[in-house]
Motif scaffolding. Sequence first.
Motif, PDB file in Angstrom:
ATOM      1  N   UNK A 275       0.850  -1.197   0.000  1.00 30.16           N
ATOM      2  CA  UNK A 275       0.000   0.000   0.000  1.00 30.16           C
ATOM      3  C   UNK A 275       0.883   1.243   0.000  1.00 30.16           C
ATOM      4  N   UNK A 276       0.514   2.240  -0.782  1.00 31.50           N
ATOM      5  CA  UNK A 276       1.213   3.518  -0.802  1.00 31.50           C
ATOM      6  C   UNK A 276       0.220   4.655  -0.989  1.00 31.50           C
ATOM      7  N   UNK A 277       0.496   5.789  -0.355  1.00 30.02           N
ATOM      8  CA  UNK A 277      -0.324   6.987  -0.542  1.00 30.02           C
ATOM      9  C   UNK A 277      -0.032   7.657  -1.874  1.00 30.02           C
ATOM     10  N   UNK A 278       1.015   7.200  -2.586  1.00 32.23           N
ATOM     11  CA  UNK A 278       1.392   7.795  -3.873  1.00 32.23           C
ATOM     12  C   UNK A 278       0.614   7.192  -5.035  1.00 32.23           C
ATOM     13  N   UNK A 279      -0.296   6.264  -4.724  1.00 36.81           N
ATOM     14  CA  UNK A 279      -1.198   5.676  -5.711  1.00 36.81           C
ATOM     15  C   UNK A 279      -2.598   5.713  -5.109  1.00 36.81           C
ATOM     16  N   UNK A 280      -3.620   5.617  -5.945  1.00 42.05           N
ATOM     17  CA  UNK A 280      -4.987   5.688  -5.420  1.00 42.05           C
ATOM     18  C   UNK A 280      -5.291   4.555  -4.445  1.00 42.05           C
ATOM     19  N   UNK A 281      -6.107   4.881  -3.456  1.00 42.78           N
ATOM     20  CA  UNK A 281      -6.601   3.850  -2.555  1.00 42.78           C
ATOM     21  C   UNK A 281      -7.508   2.908  -3.350  1.00 42.78           C
ATOM     22  N   UNK A 282      -7.584   1.671  -2.930  1.00 43.35           N
ATOM     23  CA  UNK A 282      -8.481   0.716  -3.587  1.00 43.35           C
ATOM     24  C   UNK A 282      -9.921   1.212  -3.471  1.00 43.35           C
TER      25      UNK A 282
ATOM     26  N   UNK B   9     -10.028  -4.879  -2.201  1.00 40.41           N
ATOM     27  CA  UNK B   9      -8.801  -5.441  -2.774  1.00 40.41           C
ATOM     28  C   UNK B   9      -7.621  -4.568  -2.368  1.00 40.41           C
ATOM     29  N   UNK B  10      -6.417  -5.061  -2.615  1.00 39.11           N
ATOM     30  CA  UNK B  10      -5.188  -4.339  -2.296  1.00 39.11           C
ATOM     31  C   UNK B  10      -4.622  -3.689  -3.543  1.00 39.11           C
ATOM     32  N   UNK B  11      -3.823  -2.636  -3.367  1.00 36.25           N
ATOM     33  CA  UNK B  11      -3.128  -2.048  -4.511  1.00 36.25           C
ATOM     34  C   UNK B  11      -2.245  -3.098  -5.168  1.00 36.25           C
ATOM     35  N   UNK B  12      -1.587  -3.900  -4.334  1.00 34.34           N
ATOM     36  CA  UNK B  12      -0.739  -4.980  -4.843  1.00 34.34           C
ATOM     37  C   UNK B  12      -0.542  -6.017  -3.742  1.00 34.34           C
ATOM     38  N   UNK B  13      -0.201  -7.225  -4.183  1.00 33.21           N
ATOM     39  CA  UNK B  13       0.093  -8.312  -3.252  1.00 33.21           C
ATOM     40  C   UNK B  13       1.401  -8.956  -3.688  1.00 33.21           C
ATOM     41  N   UNK B  14       2.322  -9.050  -2.717  1.00 36.17           N
ATOM     42  CA  UNK B  14       3.590  -9.726  -2.963  1.00 36.17           C
ATOM     43  C   UNK B  14       3.421 -11.160  -2.474  1.00 36.17           C
TER      44      UNK B  14
END
Length: 125
Positions: A6-13, A17-22
């Motif tokens: 999660x980052x504030x530099x990209x839109x919130x979901x 769902x998550x912005x990304x999953x590792x």
Amino acid sequence: MMQMIETDKAPKAIGPYSQAVKYESLLFVSGQIAIDPETQEFIGGSVEQQTERVMENIKAILEEAGLNFDHVIKTTIYLKNIDDFSRVNDIYGRYFKEHKPARATVEVSNLPKGALIEIEVIAGI
């Protein structure tokens, strides 16, 4: 082990769902549309403007995971109008100069918020 990115530099979901999953050595970045991360508002505009915003959102998520576009293995581009393919390609190509990931591009009948484009990526860690 899975880790949510999660980052504030990209839109919130805008959903559950998550912005990304590792996961292990892969990063799965959720589909991004042209939402400004500062205002959380859809920017609209031309497909070129939307593509630029989408790619910047993806860049921010990759950076939060300690990666960049050279780590991207596969992308999927969803277009409202396949006639926009070459205009999207011009902007997309600025982010993938030497490194060229596998890619699929499909035309879809509709996208969230009336977006003209959505892009998701898978990156290797």
